[in-house]
Design a protein around this motif. Structure first.
Motif, PDB file in Angstrom:
ATOM      1  N   VAL A  83       0.793  -1.181   0.013  1.00  0.00           N
ATOM      2  CA  VAL A  83      -0.092  -0.009  -0.104  1.00  0.00           C
ATOM      3  C   VAL A  83       0.994   1.146   0.018  1.00  0.00           C
ATOM      4  O   VAL A  83       0.559   2.423  -0.688  1.00  0.00           O
ATOM      5  CB  VAL A  83      -0.785  -0.069   1.402  1.00  0.00           C
ATOM      6  CG1 VAL A  83      -1.583   1.463   1.320  1.00  0.00           C
ATOM      7  CG2 VAL A  83      -1.817  -1.167   1.130  1.00  0.00           C
ATOM      8  N   ALA A  84       1.995   1.245   0.739  1.00  0.00           N
ATOM      9  CA  ALA A  84       2.888   2.455   0.835  1.00  0.00           C
ATOM     10  C   ALA A  84       3.694   2.574  -0.431  1.00  0.00           C
ATOM     11  O   ALA A  84       3.868   3.755  -0.864  1.00  0.00           O
ATOM     12  CB  ALA A  84       3.560   2.274   2.052  1.00  0.00           C
ATOM     13  N   THR A  85       3.821   1.611  -1.147  1.00  0.00           N
ATOM     14  CA  THR A  85       4.682   1.816  -2.477  1.00  0.00           C
ATOM     15  C   THR A  85       3.686   1.983  -3.530  1.00  0.00           C
ATOM     16  O   THR A  85       4.041   2.550  -4.709  1.00  0.00           O
ATOM     17  CB  THR A  85       5.648   0.780  -2.791  1.00  0.00           C
ATOM     18  OG1 THR A  85       4.817  -0.458  -2.534  1.00  0.00           O
ATOM     19  CG2 THR A  85       6.595   0.533  -1.630  1.00  0.00           C
ATOM     20  N   PHE A  86       2.255   1.521  -3.521  1.00  0.00           N
ATOM     21  CA  PHE A  86       1.293   1.668  -4.677  1.00  0.00           C
ATOM     22  C   PHE A  86       1.026   3.082  -4.967  1.00  0.00           C
ATOM     23  O   PHE A  86       0.915   3.566  -6.103  1.00  0.00           O
ATOM     24  CB  PHE A  86       0.348   0.840  -4.277  1.00  0.00           C
ATOM     25  CG  PHE A  86      -0.794   0.982  -5.577  1.00  0.00           C
ATOM     26  CD1 PHE A  86      -0.639   0.109  -6.564  1.00  0.00           C
ATOM     27  CD2 PHE A  86      -1.967   1.832  -5.362  1.00  0.00           C
ATOM     28  CE1 PHE A  86      -1.864   0.262  -7.815  1.00  0.00           C
ATOM     29  CE2 PHE A  86      -2.911   1.608  -6.225  1.00  0.00           C
ATOM     30  CZ  PHE A  86      -2.690   0.960  -7.525  1.00  0.00           C
ATOM     31  N   TYR A  87       0.651   3.870  -3.935  1.00  0.00           N
ATOM     32  CA  TYR A  87       0.285   5.337  -3.904  1.00  0.00           C
ATOM     33  C   TYR A  87       1.303   6.210  -4.154  1.00  0.00           C
ATOM     34  O   TYR A  87       2.319   6.365  -3.153  1.00  0.00           O
ATOM     35  CB  TYR A  87      -0.770   5.546  -2.814  1.00  0.00           C
ATOM     36  CG  TYR A  87      -2.029   4.811  -2.751  1.00  0.00           C
ATOM     37  CD1 TYR A  87      -2.994   4.984  -3.721  1.00  0.00           C
ATOM     38  CD2 TYR A  87      -2.173   3.732  -2.212  1.00  0.00           C
ATOM     39  CE1 TYR A  87      -4.126   4.303  -3.636  1.00  0.00           C
ATOM     40  CE2 TYR A  87      -3.322   2.925  -1.959  1.00  0.00           C
ATOM     41  CZ  TYR A  87      -4.385   3.191  -2.902  1.00  0.00           C
ATOM     42  OH  TYR A  87      -5.536   2.279  -2.832  1.00  0.00           O
ATOM     43  N   GLU A  88       1.383   7.028  -5.200  1.00  0.00           N
ATOM     44  CA  GLU A  88       2.229   8.118  -5.331  1.00  0.00           C
ATOM     45  C   GLU A  88       2.435   8.983  -4.329  1.00  0.00           C
ATOM     46  O   GLU A  88       3.669   9.528  -4.026  1.00  0.00           O
ATOM     47  CB  GLU A  88       1.921   8.765  -6.766  1.00  0.00           C
ATOM     48  CG  GLU A  88       3.182   9.555  -7.417  1.00  0.00           C
ATOM     49  CD  GLU A  88       2.936  10.001  -8.740  1.00  0.00           C
ATOM     50  OE1 GLU A  88       3.110  11.190  -9.047  1.00  0.00           O
ATOM     51  OE2 GLU A  88       2.459   9.342  -9.678  1.00  0.00           O
ATOM     52  N   ASN A  89       1.391   9.445  -3.639  1.00  0.00           N
ATOM     53  CA  ASN A  89       1.542  10.475  -2.637  1.00  0.00           C
ATOM     54  C   ASN A  89       2.268   9.717  -1.284  1.00  0.00           C
ATOM     55  O   ASN A  89       2.651  10.649  -0.494  1.00  0.00           O
ATOM     56  CB  ASN A  89       0.246  10.903  -2.066  1.00  0.00           C
ATOM     57  CG  ASN A  89      -0.385  11.794  -3.270  1.00  0.00           C
ATOM     58  OD1 ASN A  89       0.276  12.462  -4.100  1.00  0.00           O
ATOM     59  ND2 ASN A  89      -1.843  11.915  -3.290  1.00  0.00           N
TER      60      ASN A  89
END
Length: 160
Positions: free
Chosen positions: A60-66
């Motif tokens: 999850v932490a690496t999937f979202y660009e923000n």
């Protein structure tokens, strides 16, 4: 001791969301707001505290660009390089910032963690091109000179 204080803050954030697994994204957002990035040890702590696998938290932490796994500066400067901004000369702005802050296409954050410079595909303000944001404040119709002037104002404010 610093780590324990940090984990106390993380515990408060997790408790805000009652430890619900479905609140993982919200928890990560709050943690990043607090630390300006997602430290690996805190991701592992969240995994244990929320009973979510480390792989799931990391994905999850690496999937979202923000989300960022790297420390960011106090001031995050985003330069739009979408079509409208690119045509209206956003790259000279990027180059001026990199030169002024001693950054490169590989190094995005100043050593003192004051500034981070990022390019983005679109900021959604094409009519105001070229556009930059500094901590989400929009600056329209920018030039390299105007951008450096704003940097100097920020630095002067920091020195006070």
């Amino acid at each position: 001791m610093l780590v324990k204080q940090g984990m106390k803050k993380v515990d408060e954030i997790i408790e805000m969301y009652e430890g619900r697994k479905s609140a993982l994204i919200a928890v990560l957002q709050e943690v990043q707001k607090e630390y300006r990035y997602l430290p690996e040890d805190i991701l592992m702590y969240i995994s244990e505290a929320m009973d979510i696998t480390p792989a799931k938290v990391y994905s999850v932490a690496t999937f979202y660009e923000n989300f960022s796994l790297e420390p960011k500066g106090k001031y995050v400067i985003r330069i739009c390089d979408g079509t409208a901004c690119h045509v209206r000369k956003s790259i000279p702005i990027l180059n001026a910032l990199r030169k002024e802050l001693d950054l490169s296409d590989k190094k995005h954050t100043t050593d003192d963690l004051t500034f981070t410079v990022e390019t983005v595909s679109c900021l959604g303000a094409c009519g105001l091109a070229p556009v930059i944001t500094i901590n989400d404040k929009v600056y329209a119709k920018m030039t390299p000179e105007e951008t450096i002037k704003i940097l100097k104002e920020i630095r002067e404010g920091e020195a006070k």
